[in-house]
Design a protein around this motif. Structure first.
Motif, PDB file in Angstrom:
ATOM      1  N   VAL A  79       0.839  -1.061  -0.065  1.00 18.85           N
ATOM      2  CA  VAL A  79      -0.028   0.086   0.036  1.00 18.85           C
ATOM      3  C   VAL A  79       0.925   1.123  -0.108  1.00 18.85           C
ATOM      4  N   VAL A  80       0.946   1.976  -0.936  1.00 15.29           N
ATOM      5  CA  VAL A  80       1.967   3.238  -1.269  1.00 15.29           C
ATOM      6  C   VAL A  80       1.693   4.248  -0.033  1.00 15.29           C
ATOM      7  N   GLU A  81       0.731   4.328   0.273  1.00 11.03           N
ATOM      8  CA  GLU A  81       0.438   5.333   1.212  1.00 11.03           C
ATOM      9  C   GLU A  81       1.196   5.022   2.695  1.00 11.03           C
ATOM     10  N   GLU A  82       0.786   3.449   3.035  1.00 10.64           N
ATOM     11  CA  GLU A  82       1.494   3.154   3.964  1.00 10.64           C
ATOM     12  C   GLU A  82       3.047   3.038   4.224  1.00 10.64           C
ATOM     13  N   GLN A  83       3.658   2.766   2.975  1.00  6.13           N
ATOM     14  CA  GLN A  83       4.976   2.655   2.596  1.00  6.13           C
ATOM     15  C   GLN A  83       5.704   4.265   2.834  1.00  6.13           C
ATOM     16  N   ALA A  84       4.847   5.093   2.243  1.00  4.97           N
ATOM     17  CA  ALA A  84       5.131   6.370   2.313  1.00  4.97           C
ATOM     18  C   ALA A  84       5.378   6.976   3.745  1.00  4.97           C
ATOM     19  N   ILE A  85       4.487   6.655   4.441  1.00  3.15           N
ATOM     20  CA  ILE A  85       4.573   6.989   5.806  1.00  3.15           C
ATOM     21  C   ILE A  85       5.608   6.470   6.468  1.00  3.15           C
ATOM     22  N   LEU A  86       5.895   5.079   6.210  1.00  2.30           N
ATOM     23  CA  LEU A  86       7.154   4.512   6.824  1.00  2.30           C
ATOM     24  C   LEU A  86       8.473   5.191   6.385  1.00  2.30           C
ATOM     25  N   ALA A  87       8.617   5.461   5.164  1.00  2.00           N
ATOM     26  CA  ALA A  87       9.704   6.117   4.447  1.00  2.00           C
ATOM     27  C   ALA A  87       9.894   7.333   5.349  1.00  2.00           C
ATOM     28  N   ALA A  88       8.689   8.380   5.324  1.00  6.65           N
ATOM     29  CA  ALA A  88       9.016   9.556   5.894  1.00  6.65           C
ATOM     30  C   ALA A  88       9.505   9.500   7.195  1.00  6.65           C
ATOM     31  N   GLU A  89       8.746   8.396   8.043  1.00  4.53           N
ATOM     32  CA  GLU A  89       9.361   8.415   9.632  1.00  4.53           C
ATOM     33  C   GLU A  89      10.696   8.167   9.686  1.00  4.53           C
ATOM     34  N   THR A  90      11.031   7.223   8.618  1.00  9.70           N
ATOM     35  CA  THR A  90      12.589   6.468   8.609  1.00  9.70           C
ATOM     36  C   THR A  90      13.411   7.745   8.115  1.00  9.70           C
ATOM     37  N   ALA A  91      12.985   8.656   7.267  1.00  9.63           N
ATOM     38  CA  ALA A  91      13.925   9.731   6.683  1.00  9.63           C
ATOM     39  C   ALA A  91      13.982  10.661   8.027  1.00  9.63           C
ATOM     40  N   GLY A  92      12.913  10.957   8.999  1.00  6.11           N
ATOM     41  CA  GLY A  92      13.061  11.877  10.035  1.00  6.11           C
ATOM     42  C   GLY A  92      14.031  11.316  11.124  1.00  6.11           C
ATOM     43  N   GLN A  93      14.095   9.609  11.550  1.00  7.18           N
ATOM     44  CA  GLN A  93      14.632   9.210  12.434  1.00  7.18           C
ATOM     45  C   GLN A  93      16.393   9.362  11.844  1.00  7.18           C
ATOM     46  N   TYR A  94      16.403   9.236  10.603  1.00  2.00           N
ATOM     47  CA  TYR A  94      17.843   9.252   9.821  1.00  2.00           C
ATOM     48  C   TYR A  94      18.297  10.691  10.253  1.00  2.00           C
ATOM     49  N   ARG A  95      17.548  11.700   9.736  1.00  2.00           N
ATOM     50  CA  ARG A  95      18.068  13.173  10.198  1.00  2.00           C
ATOM     51  C   ARG A  95      18.548  13.319  11.500  1.00  2.00           C
ATOM     52  N   LEU A  96      17.781  12.916  12.613  1.00  2.00           N
ATOM     53  CA  LEU A  96      17.929  12.934  13.898  1.00  2.00           C
ATOM     54  C   LEU A  96      19.099  12.246  14.299  1.00  2.00           C
ATOM     55  N   ALA A  97      19.533  10.957  13.876  1.00  2.00           N
ATOM     56  CA  ALA A  97      20.575  10.348  14.119  1.00  2.00           C
ATOM     57  C   ALA A  97      21.707  10.825  13.502  1.00  2.00           C
ATOM     58  N   ALA A  98      21.688  11.596  12.264  1.00  3.81           N
ATOM     59  CA  ALA A  98      22.898  12.102  11.863  1.00  3.81           C
ATOM     60  C   ALA A  98      23.275  13.487  12.665  1.00  3.81           C
ATOM     61  N   ARG A  99      22.183  14.321  13.265  1.00  2.29           N
ATOM     62  CA  ARG A  99      22.583  15.366  13.993  1.00  2.29           C
ATOM     63  C   ARG A  99      23.050  15.145  15.046  1.00  2.29           C
ATOM     64  N   LEU A 100      22.596  13.988  15.824  1.00  2.00           N
ATOM     65  CA  LEU A 100      23.257  13.482  17.324  1.00  2.00           C
ATOM     66  C   LEU A 100      24.743  13.120  16.886  1.00  2.00           C
TER      67      LEU A 100
END
Length: 115
Positions: A79-100
């Motif tokens: 389900v593209v919408e579900e995958q897009a939500i997961l991808a957005a969450e993952t991108a946000g977590q990546y940005r946070l981890a990179a900043r830390l």
């Protein structure tokens, strides 16, 4: 994972590796949203990744995942919408981890007196 030998930088690096590999799997799911009989996949949990011996080599286990959002008549459960939500969450977590990770390096530089 043995706590006495854990480096904060090593764990942060492993988190970045895990997140980037998860993003790749999610992108592959989206790319195959119209492929008949394609089953959505996801990576193992980060905790399982840390505890697996393969984590030392940067390998993330990938497995098929069910979806509560449904599936199509052709057997595809992406389900593209579900995958897009997961991808957005993952991108946000990546940005946070990179900043830390970057802040950790900055703190080390300050402690060493180079800044």
């Amino acid at each position: 994972m043995e706590d006495s030998k854990v480096s904060w930088f090593q764990t942060a690096s492993q988190r970045l590796t895990w997140l980037s590999q998860r993003q790749a799997v999610l992108a592959e799911n989206i790319a195959n949203a119209d492929t008949p009989d394609y089953k959505a996949r996801d990576v193992q949990s980060f905790e399982d990744y840390l505890n697996a011996p393969a984590a030392r080599r940067g390998e993330v286990a990938v497995d098929y995942t069910g979806t509560s959002w449904g599936s199509s008549i052709d057997g595809n459960n992406v389900v593209v919408e579900e995958q897009a939500i997961l991808a957005a969450e993952t991108a946000g977590q990546y940005r946070l981890a990179a900043r830390l990770y970057r802040k950790g390096h900055e703190l080390m530089a300050i402690a060493a007196g180079s800044k």
